[in-house]
Write a protein that holds these residues in place. Structure first.
Motif, short mmCIF file in Angstrom:
data_model
loop_
_atom_site.label_atom_id
_atom_site.label_comp_id
_atom_site.label_asym_id
_atom_site.label_seq_id
_atom_site.Cartn_x
_atom_site.Cartn_y
_atom_site.Cartn_z
N PHE A 92 25.96 -20.91 -27.49
CA PHE A 92 24.49 -21.20 -27.26
C PHE A 92 23.75 -20.94 -28.40
N PHE A 93 24.31 -20.20 -29.53
CA PHE A 93 23.38 -19.79 -30.55
C PHE A 93 23.61 -20.64 -31.57
N ASP A 94 24.58 -21.62 -31.68
CA ASP A 94 25.08 -22.41 -32.46
C ASP A 94 23.65 -23.35 -32.81
N SER A 95 23.21 -23.68 -33.99
CA SER A 95 22.20 -24.58 -34.51
C SER A 95 21.04 -23.93 -34.01
N ALA A 96 20.85 -22.84 -33.72
CA ALA A 96 19.54 -22.28 -33.33
C ALA A 96 18.92 -21.69 -34.68
N GLU A 97 17.75 -21.71 -34.49
CA GLU A 97 16.95 -20.75 -35.55
C GLU A 97 16.85 -19.49 -34.92
N ILE A 98 17.04 -18.54 -35.52
CA ILE A 98 16.83 -17.25 -34.83
C ILE A 98 15.28 -16.60 -35.50
N LEU A 99 14.49 -16.39 -34.51
CA LEU A 99 13.36 -15.82 -34.96
C LEU A 99 12.97 -14.42 -34.87
N ALA A 100 13.81 -13.81 -33.98
CA ALA A 100 13.89 -12.40 -33.58
C ALA A 100 15.03 -11.93 -32.82
N THR A 101 15.37 -10.55 -33.08
CA THR A 101 16.41 -9.74 -32.27
C THR A 101 15.86 -8.62 -31.88
N GLU A 102 16.08 -8.23 -30.75
CA GLU A 102 15.83 -6.63 -30.61
C GLU A 102 14.51 -6.38 -30.79
N TYR A 103 13.50 -7.10 -30.37
CA TYR A 103 11.99 -7.28 -30.79
C TYR A 103 11.20 -6.31 -29.86
N ARG A 104 10.44 -5.45 -30.35
CA ARG A 104 9.62 -4.64 -29.34
C ARG A 104 8.00 -5.49 -29.23
N VAL A 105 7.60 -5.47 -28.08
CA VAL A 105 6.31 -6.15 -27.95
C VAL A 105 5.50 -5.27 -26.80
N VAL A 106 4.23 -5.33 -26.98
CA VAL A 106 3.25 -4.51 -26.27
C VAL A 106 2.06 -5.19 -25.62
N ASP A 107 1.50 -4.75 -24.58
CA ASP A 107 0.23 -5.12 -24.04
C ASP A 107 -0.60 -3.82 -24.27
N PHE A 118 16.35 -11.58 -27.84
CA PHE A 118 16.47 -12.77 -28.76
C PHE A 118 15.22 -13.68 -28.59
N LEU A 119 14.88 -14.24 -29.69
CA LEU A 119 13.82 -15.35 -29.68
C LEU A 119 14.53 -16.20 -30.78
N LEU A 120 14.41 -17.46 -30.08
CA LEU A 120 15.22 -18.52 -31.04
C LEU A 120 14.44 -19.73 -30.95
N LYS A 121 14.58 -20.84 -31.67
CA LYS A 121 14.02 -21.89 -31.75
C LYS A 121 15.27 -23.08 -31.50
N LYS A 122 15.45 -23.99 -30.72
CA LYS A 122 16.53 -24.83 -30.59
C LYS A 122 16.00 -26.18 -29.77
N ASP A 123 16.44 -27.36 -30.31
CA ASP A 123 16.16 -28.42 -29.85
C ASP A 123 14.59 -28.66 -29.60
N GLY A 124 13.94 -28.22 -30.40
CA GLY A 124 12.29 -28.11 -30.49
C GLY A 124 11.65 -27.13 -29.69
N TYR A 125 12.35 -26.36 -28.88
CA TYR A 125 11.79 -25.34 -28.06
C TYR A 125 12.06 -23.80 -28.36
N ILE A 126 10.76 -23.10 -28.30
CA ILE A 126 11.22 -21.74 -28.48
C ILE A 126 11.61 -21.04 -27.16
N GLN A 127 12.70 -20.27 -27.41
CA GLN A 127 13.43 -19.63 -26.25
C GLN A 127 13.34 -18.08 -26.39
N ILE A 128 12.75 -17.66 -25.31
CA ILE A 128 13.02 -15.90 -25.23
C ILE A 128 14.23 -15.60 -24.31
N GLY A 129 14.99 -14.53 -24.90
CA GLY A 129 16.13 -14.26 -24.01
C GLY A 129 16.38 -12.74 -23.82
N ASP A 130 17.06 -12.74 -22.82
CA ASP A 130 17.72 -11.16 -22.26
C ASP A 130 19.17 -11.32 -22.25
N LEU A 131 19.85 -10.61 -22.62
CA LEU A 131 21.47 -10.45 -22.53
C LEU A 131 21.56 -9.43 -21.59
#
Length: 205
Positions: A92-107, A118-131
């Motif tokens: 899944f991660f092949d050819s993806a641009e990794i933008l962030a891993t184990e990243y903290r966010v807040v409201d 993880f946050l990555l860009k693949k095939d022109g789309y930004i994808q946010i993920g949970d393992l």
């Protein structure tokens, strides 16, 4: 790679976050688990600890993936090799641009924080993920997507001007992986619904 949010800290033992030296009232996991039944909580606690528990399994595989996505060459722990090799084979991660891993966010307005995997860009789309790691092939098949959880992270990330297109739940068990992709709009709706239900249970001061 995204720069970490300044002064947003996570305290593992307490499973709580601090922003600019102030404790935040909520975290994403607790918001989504507020209505969990005592029986379900007992079952989760029963299988948490020990050398085969879900806590050490999840931590070990998450740590490996974090290092792997950062371009390092981490050792594969023998005990968890069937999980990690399945992730490698999935590609899944092949050819993806990794933008962030184990990243903290807040409201800050909701006094709520969380961390995505993880946050990555693949095939022109930004994808946010949970393992999600599970104990068996059967559990891979039945694991549901982390829809509201991903919606929480996407909502918080948008405060930084980053707008994911796709939410990804990556479920891994021994020798098997399942990839669940959803529109971020669906994830955001699920998070807002969950937040409203949670808020309805909170006292008014």
């Amino acid at each position: 790679m995204l720069e970490p949010i300044a002064q947003l800290e996570f305290y593992k033992k307490q499973h709580r976050y601090r922003l600019r030296n102030q404790w935040l009232a909520h975290n994403v996991s607790d918001v989504l688990a507020f209505d969990m039944t005592p029986f379900k909580q007992a079952m989760i606690d029963k299988y948490k600890d020990g050398p085969d528990g879900w806590a050490i399994r999840g931590e070990s595989i998450h740590d490996w993936l974090d290092q792997h996505l950062k371009g390092e060459n981490p050792d594969v722990p023998e005990k968890w090799a069937p999980w990690i090799n399945a992730l490698l084979d999935q590609q899944f991660f092949d050819s993806a641009e990794i933008l962030a891993t184990e990243y903290r966010v807040v409201d800050p307005g909701r006094s709520c924080a969380g961390s995505f995997d993880f946050l990555l860009k693949k095939d022109g789309y930004i994808q946010i993920g949970d393992l999600k790691t599970v104990s068996s092939k059967k559990a891979v098949a039945t694991r549901k997507p982390a829809t509201a959880q991903l919606g929480a992270y996407a909502s918080m990330l948008s405060r930084q001007g980053i707008y994911p297109d796709i939410g990804v739940t990556l479920v891994v068990g021994p020798e098997k992986v399942k990839l669940i992709e959803q529109s971020v709009g669906t994830c955001l709706e699920a998070w807002e619904e969950a937040w409203d239900k949670f808020q309805a249970t909170q006292p008014n001061f």
